[in-house]
Design an enzyme around this catalytic site. Sequence first.
Site, PDB file in Angstrom:
ATOM      1  N   GLU A 247       0.885  -1.172   0.000  1.00  0.00           N
ATOM      2  CA  GLU A 247       0.000   0.000   0.000  1.00  0.00           C
ATOM      3  C   GLU A 247       0.914   1.210   0.000  1.00  0.00           C
ATOM      4  O   GLU A 247       1.467   1.575   1.042  1.00  0.00           O
ATOM      5  CB  GLU A 247      -0.886   0.017   1.257  1.00  0.00           C
ATOM      6  CG  GLU A 247      -1.867  -1.122   1.355  1.00  0.00           C
ATOM      7  CD  GLU A 247      -2.883  -1.126   0.232  1.00  0.00           C
ATOM      8  OE1 GLU A 247      -3.005  -0.122  -0.501  1.00  0.00           O
ATOM      9  OE2 GLU A 247      -3.540  -2.167   0.065  1.00  0.00           O
TER      10      GLU A 247
ATOM     11  N   CYS B  95      -2.823   8.311   2.757  1.00  0.00           N
ATOM     12  CA  CYS B  95      -2.450   7.942   1.378  1.00  0.00           C
ATOM     13  C   CYS B  95      -3.614   8.153   0.412  1.00  0.00           C
ATOM     14  O   CYS B  95      -3.382   8.382  -0.775  1.00  0.00           O
ATOM     15  CB  CYS B  95      -1.905   6.528   1.316  1.00  0.00           C
ATOM     16  SG  CYS B  95      -2.929   5.343   2.158  1.00  0.00           S
TER      17      CYS B  95
END
Length: 481
Positions: free
Chosen positions: A250, A284
């Site tokens: 990720e 993110c």
Amino acid sequence: MNSTRNKQFINGHWIEALDRQQLPLIDPSSEQLIMHFSYGNAEDAAIAVDAAHLAFKSWSKTTPYLRAEILKKAADYLRQNLDAIAHDMVLESGKPLLEARGEWTVAANLFEWYAEEAKRANGKVIPSSRADKRSSVIWQPMGVIGIITAWNFPAYNPARAWAAALAAGCTVVAKPSEFTPLSAYHLTDALVHAGLPAGVLNLLIADAASVGEFLLDDGRVKKISFTGSTRVGKILMDGASRTNTKLSLELGGNAPVIIFDDVQVDAVAKVASIARFRNNGQVCIAPQRFYIHQNIFKQFAELVSKYVSELKVGNGFEEGVNLGPLITSKQRDSVYTLLETARAEGAEILTGGIKPANLAKGYFIEPAVVTNIDQTSILAKHEIFGPVMPLFPFTDLNDALAKANDTECGLAAYVFTNNLKTAILASEGLEFGIVGINEWAPHGTELPFGGWKQSGQGHESGSEGLYEYMEKKLISIGGIA
Ligand code: ADP
């Protein structure tokens, strides 16, 4: 501080790092020392992998029902201790108390959700092309998993991966960020309290590079699950060839937000001013590049500047605070450098971008709104990971999609419109793993979360997240004549 921990947790024991090194933990709001904690390296990783490898033999044979009981007890522990653990998260990360409480609640939900989901890891029976054979496919836990996570969500990032891996029947060597060890201690305490056997979860707060290399070299570690920067993700990809370590990554995002001129501009501007600055933009999937239809650009810029200038910056324990400090002075300075570069490009800063006058200490920045920049700007090209909201005009859907897709990242994107056709075409045209239409939180325990392009590999959360930690096995039985 409520945690009484400051050591590594290996093979069921809280122990000092082998070389006895300690690091200071600093409160980003006050810049004061919170404590010293034990800081390990690859030598500690070696005994953690030994323990996890041994524990895998029995943990992988337990039923998902037994594993679920433990994970659910851990979820209960987190819920029962919410006040104490949220307090420590605010202390070490600076985030507002409400956000910390919300994050711990989601961490508990993840433990519970995966506790249930692993019971449904059904295989399948495949009708055979030959009369004398029978074929089936089953799922089995992979083995020892290395889980390396970033500081921006000190509970959510590790919980998401730990819960899925443990529920799947894997054992774990976890290396959370050294900036947020307290939350990792609490997560570990929850599992220990719930009866997790020794060696099943091992916690290292340790030198990242040497631990990362060790995990990649040791063939007993079947997978590394990593949440962090694209830079480190690439280091792991390079090293993964050595023992064919599987990877779940990720990585960074640079999310576009496309706002069409058919929306209620005031309402969208108001919520945008909150959504952009959640966790100080250190997210993110943070909405970053705001593409505003040219017909409403000026109005949106004025409204959003007003709302953003009204946000309260301060210590996360204070009532009504929207933005705490950034995590470190380095992170704060990197945001200042981005703003200076943008200024040199000719950017206009409509509000913020400076140190709050009333806060002498702490890594605080007034949230900024920036205009007069284009696709070539550093604020379009670079993941900001801080409280800066750049605005760019667009003309029509094709222009918006071209600009939104003009990035190496492909994690999340957002679209605001009341036109169904525009919503469908935009969602289909965006090259991102996650698209939010008229919403700012396109994620959930039950939903697959993963990036396209250079934003990652694989998925976390949802049932996809469980299968990241399981291997498929074909069983073919012959001679059944
Ligand atoms: P961020 O910029 O969000 O902190 P990083 O990628 O630097 O992201 O850090 C995410 C996690 O990766 C942290 O736990 C950090 O300690 C770890 N990390 C940093 N460098 C390496 C490395 N070379 N190998 C493995 N893990 C690393």
